[in-house]
Design a protein around this motif. Sequence first.
Motif, mmCIF file in Angstrom:
data_model
loop_
_atom_site.group_PDB
_atom_site.id
_atom_site.type_symbol
_atom_site.label_atom_id
_atom_site.label_comp_id
_atom_site.label_asym_id
_atom_site.label_seq_id
_atom_site.Cartn_x
_atom_site.Cartn_y
_atom_site.Cartn_z
ATOM 1 N N GLU A 57 -3.319 10.944 -1.639
ATOM 2 C CA GLU A 57 -1.232 10.413 -1.589
ATOM 3 C C GLU A 57 -1.060 10.896 -3.523
ATOM 4 O O GLU A 57 -2.010 9.606 -4.624
ATOM 5 C CB GLU A 57 -1.471 9.790 -1.588
ATOM 6 C CG GLU A 57 0.681 8.360 -1.490
ATOM 7 C CD GLU A 57 0.752 9.301 -0.344
ATOM 8 O OE1 GLU A 57 1.900 9.340 0.066
ATOM 9 O OE2 GLU A 57 -0.180 9.655 1.134
ATOM 10 N N ARG A 58 -0.426 11.377 -4.546
ATOM 11 C CA ARG A 58 0.862 11.631 -5.516
ATOM 12 C C ARG A 58 1.179 10.426 -5.908
ATOM 13 O O ARG A 58 1.570 9.464 -4.161
ATOM 14 C CB ARG A 58 1.198 12.596 -5.667
ATOM 15 C CG ARG A 58 0.278 13.883 -5.629
ATOM 16 C CD ARG A 58 1.863 14.844 -6.089
ATOM 17 N NE ARG A 58 2.324 13.979 -7.790
ATOM 18 C CZ ARG A 58 1.699 15.166 -8.985
ATOM 19 N NH1 ARG A 58 0.963 15.742 -9.481
ATOM 20 N NH2 ARG A 58 3.337 14.462 -9.969
ATOM 21 N N THR A 59 1.308 9.872 -6.549
ATOM 22 C CA THR A 59 2.579 9.013 -7.395
ATOM 23 C C THR A 59 3.377 9.818 -7.921
ATOM 24 O O THR A 59 3.653 11.076 -8.659
ATOM 25 C CB THR A 59 1.805 8.073 -8.482
ATOM 26 O OG1 THR A 59 1.397 7.366 -8.203
ATOM 27 C CG2 THR A 59 3.615 7.272 -8.832
ATOM 28 N N PRO A 60 4.388 9.768 -6.962
ATOM 29 C CA PRO A 60 5.796 10.667 -7.053
ATOM 30 C C PRO A 60 6.152 10.880 -8.326
ATOM 31 O O PRO A 60 6.816 9.484 -8.858
ATOM 32 C CB PRO A 60 6.363 10.240 -5.810
ATOM 33 C CG PRO A 60 6.221 9.019 -5.542
ATOM 34 C CD PRO A 60 5.219 8.527 -5.536
ATOM 35 N N TRP A 61 6.581 12.142 -9.330
ATOM 36 C CA TRP A 61 7.922 11.958 -10.280
ATOM 37 C C TRP A 61 9.000 11.038 -10.052
ATOM 38 O O TRP A 61 10.100 10.892 -9.288
ATOM 39 C CB TRP A 61 8.669 13.325 -9.960
ATOM 40 C CG TRP A 61 6.971 14.526 -10.547
ATOM 41 C CD1 TRP A 61 6.623 14.997 -9.500
ATOM 42 C CD2 TRP A 61 6.154 14.535 -11.813
ATOM 43 N NE1 TRP A 61 5.768 16.260 -9.700
ATOM 44 C CE2 TRP A 61 5.736 15.832 -11.918
ATOM 45 C CE3 TRP A 61 6.151 14.209 -13.082
ATOM 46 C CZ2 TRP A 61 4.550 16.223 -12.129
ATOM 47 C CZ3 TRP A 61 5.096 14.329 -13.745
ATOM 48 C CH2 TRP A 61 4.786 15.401 -13.075
ATOM 49 N N ASP B 12 8.700 6.468 1.751
ATOM 50 C CA ASP B 12 8.952 6.380 2.862
ATOM 51 C C ASP B 12 9.208 8.082 2.263
ATOM 52 O O ASP B 12 10.162 8.864 2.924
ATOM 53 C CB ASP B 12 9.811 5.872 3.949
ATOM 54 C CG ASP B 12 10.885 5.306 3.619
ATOM 55 O OD1 ASP B 12 11.037 5.813 2.571
ATOM 56 O OD2 ASP B 12 12.040 5.110 4.331
ATOM 57 N N GLY B 13 9.849 8.045 1.067
ATOM 58 C CA GLY B 13 10.312 8.431 -0.204
ATOM 59 C C GLY B 13 12.514 8.825 0.556
ATOM 60 O O GLY B 13 13.241 9.358 -0.017
ATOM 61 N N ASP C 196 0.527 -1.216 -0.356
ATOM 62 C CA ASP C 196 -0.131 0.378 -0.346
ATOM 63 C C ASP C 196 0.799 0.904 0.134
ATOM 64 O O ASP C 196 1.544 1.371 0.505
ATOM 65 C CB ASP C 196 -1.084 0.022 1.134
ATOM 66 C CG ASP C 196 -2.001 -0.963 0.490
ATOM 67 O OD1 ASP C 196 -2.609 -0.983 0.226
ATOM 68 O OD2 ASP C 196 -2.250 -1.635 1.753
ATOM 69 N N TYR C 197 0.225 2.067 -1.020
ATOM 70 C CA TYR C 197 1.521 3.215 -0.980
ATOM 71 C C TYR C 197 1.663 4.213 -0.409
ATOM 72 O O TYR C 197 1.835 5.569 -0.357
ATOM 73 C CB TYR C 197 2.044 3.757 -2.571
ATOM 74 C CG TYR C 197 2.411 2.243 -3.490
ATOM 75 C CD1 TYR C 197 3.576 1.619 -3.530
ATOM 76 C CD2 TYR C 197 1.395 2.058 -4.505
ATOM 77 C CE1 TYR C 197 4.041 0.744 -3.672
ATOM 78 C CE2 TYR C 197 2.517 0.806 -5.270
ATOM 79 C CZ TYR C 197 2.875 0.597 -5.583
ATOM 80 O OH TYR C 197 3.851 -0.807 -6.065
#
Length: 268
Positions: A113-117, A166-167, A52-53
């Motif tokens: 929540e975005r899907t990050p670049w 978690d980036g 789960d993102y």
Amino acid sequence: MGVPIEISDADITAYEQDGVVCLRGVFSTEWIDLMRGAVEDAMAAPGPFAEDYADPASGGRFFGDLDVWKRHAAFRKFVLESPAAEVAGGIMRSGTSTFFYDQLLVKEGGTAERTPWHQDQPYWAVSGRQVASLWVPFDPVPKDVSVEYVAGSHLWQAHNPYHFSDGTPYEGTDLPPLPEIEGNRGDYRILSFALEPGDCLVFQAMVVHGAPGNPYKSRRRALATRWLGDDARVFKRKGEVAIPTTDPGFAHGERYRGEDYPTVWRSY
């Protein structure tokens, strides 16, 4: 379950210039109906790499799973029998399409929540320019929640991957971080497309892409299948690598092959 595959010179030119092209009406309603039911089966029986993102505190759910075709017959049928392999090979100008892996992505309604670049290929142990994804939605996707692409960024150098959960950046890659895009959107030509079931996006594995959240009540169910063309080779990257999820035992510079990496389509 097939429809005639028509890929124009303009489609290939768009892919080569922008790193992404939208193709309309590629997948029949039979394929879409099959995969809608298959998505529910897959979510009910997730695999070892399911995740789960989205942060639960942010609301909604963003579910992902890998290598679904190895566990669910409908996904395997889609990989081996749908138009996906032929479309990928044609857009890549490749004589072959070898399947790499699949990724189920379900962004439920109300997910902030975005899907990050990111770029895909730096996550993968593969080199070559003939490396592409097909992103196939099983629900209507409004333009404002569709995947976004930085046009032309497939020609950029590789940038360091990071963990969506978690980036944190991948360790030991020696790759530079990706530029800050979201806060400087006006500096880039950003492409996105409203999609209907049956349409697909084909994008080069180095193109920078991300996606907004999904504020609507409707779901955004999609399958990304990844394809290798004639010039793709095993690439033993420095540092962390996400894909393949297990070491297939190939040497650097070899082709991906065998039952886990079937060559699904040939032009000859």
